[in-house]
Scaffold this active site. Structure first.
Site, PDB file in Angstrom:
ATOM      1  CE  LYS A  54      69.403  21.559  65.999  1.00 18.72           C
ATOM      2  NZ  LYS A  54      70.862  21.395  65.988  1.00 18.72           N
ATOM      3  CD  GLN A  98      72.892  18.825  64.159  1.00 18.91           C
ATOM      4  OE1 GLN A  98      72.340  19.914  64.028  1.00 18.91           O
ATOM      5  NE2 GLN A  98      72.883  18.179  65.301  1.00 18.91           N
ATOM      6  CG  ASP A 121      74.729  25.835  66.265  1.00 11.63           C
ATOM      7  OD1 ASP A 121      73.878  25.694  67.154  1.00 11.63           O
ATOM      8  OD2 ASP A 121      74.899  25.042  65.333  1.00 11.63           O
TER       9      ASP A 121
HETATM   10  N1  GUN Z   1      75.001  18.622  67.767  1.00  8.42           N
HETATM   11  C1  GUN Z   1      74.455  18.438  68.990  1.00  8.42           C
HETATM   12  N2  GUN Z   1      73.916  19.603  69.437  1.00  8.42           N
HETATM   13  C2  GUN Z   1      74.142  20.517  68.485  1.00  8.42           C
HETATM   14  C3  GUN Z   1      73.815  21.895  68.379  1.00  8.42           C
HETATM   15  O1  GUN Z   1      73.224  22.530  69.251  1.00  8.42           O
HETATM   16  N3  GUN Z   1      74.208  22.493  67.212  1.00  8.42           N
HETATM   17  C4  GUN Z   1      74.892  21.833  66.247  1.00  8.42           C
HETATM   18  N4  GUN Z   1      75.245  22.514  65.167  1.00  8.42           N
HETATM   19  N5  GUN Z   1      75.218  20.563  66.335  1.00  8.42           N
HETATM   20  C5  GUN Z   1      74.830  19.906  67.438  1.00  8.42           C
END
Ligand code: GUN
Length: 294
Positions: A54, A98, A121
Site C-alpha cells: 500500500k 491494518q 478503509d
Molecule cells: N486486512 C485485510 N484487508 C484489509 C483492508 O482492506 N484494510 C485493512 N485495514 N485491513 C485489512
C-alpha cells in the site's frame, strides 16, 4: 464454455495511472500531496506485506505515505492515542489501521476513533451502518468490496435482479460486498459455515463471490453455467517447487470452474490489485474533501 479471465492487475493499473494524473493536477493547482497514514500493530507477516504494498502504491501515485508501526504489546490506549493524533494531523487525509489487530485489542473501538472524513478503509461503524441503510450513503466504501463491484461492472455483469451469492460474512469483505450488491438491486444470499446445502445454494448464483479463505473450495459443479465468479480468497498452499515454498490460490478451483463460468478472476491478479487501487482512490477523495473544506 471457457470463461473470460478478468484481469484485475491491468484494470487496477489503469485506475492507478488515472489517480496519479489526478494527484499531479492537484499539486499543479498548489494543493498539498494527499497523505495516507498506515498503522501496523504487531508483526503479522501478511499484514507487513500488505502495508508495504500500500505504501509503495502511494509513492507511485504521488501520495505521501506515513508509516506507523506499534509493537504487538501496544495497549488499546496507545493505539487510540496514535489514531487521534493522526485525526488532528492536517498532512494526513486518510488513516488505515491494518487488520487484524493483535489479540486483546478492541478493533471496533479503534475503528470508531478514526475521524469519519479520514476513514479511507470505510470500516468506521457509521460508514458501515450507512452502507446497510436504504437511501443513505457512506462517505467511504471498503476497498476490497468496492473493487469487486468495479470488476463486475468491468465485464458488464447485470447486477439488477441477479441472484448473487456471497460466500463468507466477514466485516472486511463478505458483509460489505453483500450490502453493495443489495444497493445495486441484486437478490443476495450470504453463505457461511452453518449454511446447509452449500453447493446447491451456490449453483443458483448468477454472480458468485467467494471470500471464505478455503483453498479451491468452490468446485465446478457448484457453479451455474455462465455465472460470473469473483474470487477474493488468497490462500497459501505448500509448494516445494517454488522458491518461497508456497503458492497462492483462491477459494475457487480455478481450472475447473473457468470451464463453466462466463467470467472469472484469477488469484493472484484478480481482486487483490483492486483493493490497493480503491484505497488510493479513497485517499484522493479524502484529500479533495479536505481541500474543498479549507
Ligand atoms: N486486512 C485485510 N484487508 C484489509 C483492508 O482492506 N484494510 C485493512 N485495514 N485491513 C485489512
Amino acid at each position: 464454455m471457457t470463461a473470460k479471465i478478468i484481469d484485475g492487475k491491468t484494470i487496477a493499473l489503469e485506475l492507478r495511472e488515472a489517480i496519479a494524473a489526478e494527484v499531479a493536477a492537484m499539486k499543479a493547482k498548489g494543493f498539498p500531496a494527499p497523505g495516507l497514514a498506515t498503522v501496523l500493530v504487531g508483526e503479522n507477516p501478511a499484514s507487513q506485506v500488505y502495508v508495504r504494498m500500500k505504501q509503495k502504491a502511494c509513492e507511485k501515485a504521488g501520495i505521501e505515505s506515513y508509516g506507523y508501526v506499534l509493537p504487538e504489546t501496544a495497549t488499546q490506549e496507545e493505539v487510540e492515542t496514535l489514531v487521534k493524533e493522526l485525526n488532528d494531523d492536517p498532512k494526513v487525509n486518510g488513516i488505515l489501521v491494518q487488520l487484524p489487530l493483535p489479540k486483546g485489542l478492541d478493533e471496533e473501538r479503534v475503528l470508531n476513533t478514526i475521524s469519519l472524513e479520514k476513514d479511507v478503509d470505510g470500516f468506521h461503524p457509521v460508514n458501515i451502518g450507512r452502507l446497510a441503510q436504504k437511501g443513505r450513503e457512506s462517505l467511504f466504501v471498503p476497498c476490497t468490496p468496492e473493487g469487486v463491484i468495479y470488476l463486475l461492472d468491468s465485464v458488464g455483469a447485470e447486477l439488477e435482479g441477479a441472484n448473487a451469492v456471497v460466500l463468507g460474512r466477514s466485516n472486511i469483505v463478505g458483509m460489505p460486498v453483500a450490502l453493495l450488491l443489495v444497493k445495486r438491486n441484486a437478490t443476495v444470499t450470504i453463505c457461511h459455515s452453518r449454511t446447509k446445502n452449500l453447493p446447491e445454494v451456490c449453483s443458483q448464483a448468477d454472480i458468485l463471490i467467494a471470500a471464505v479463505g478455503r483453498p479451491a473450495m468452490v468446485k465446478r459443479d457448484w457453479v451455474k453455467k455462465g455465472a460470473v465468479v469473483i474470487d477474493v480468497g488468497v490462500n497459501r498452499v505448500d509448494d516445494s517447487t517454488r522458491e518461497r515454498g508456497y503458492r497462492l490460490v483462491g477459494d475457487v478451483a480455478f481450472d475447473e470452474v473457468k470451464e463453466v463460468a462466463s467470467a472469472i478472476t484469477p488469484v493472484p491478479g484478480g481482486v487483490g490489485p483492486m483493493t490497493i487501487a480503491m484505497l488510493l482512490r479513497n485517499t484522493v477523495r479524502a484529500a479533495n474533501l479536505a481541500n474543498n473544506a479549507s
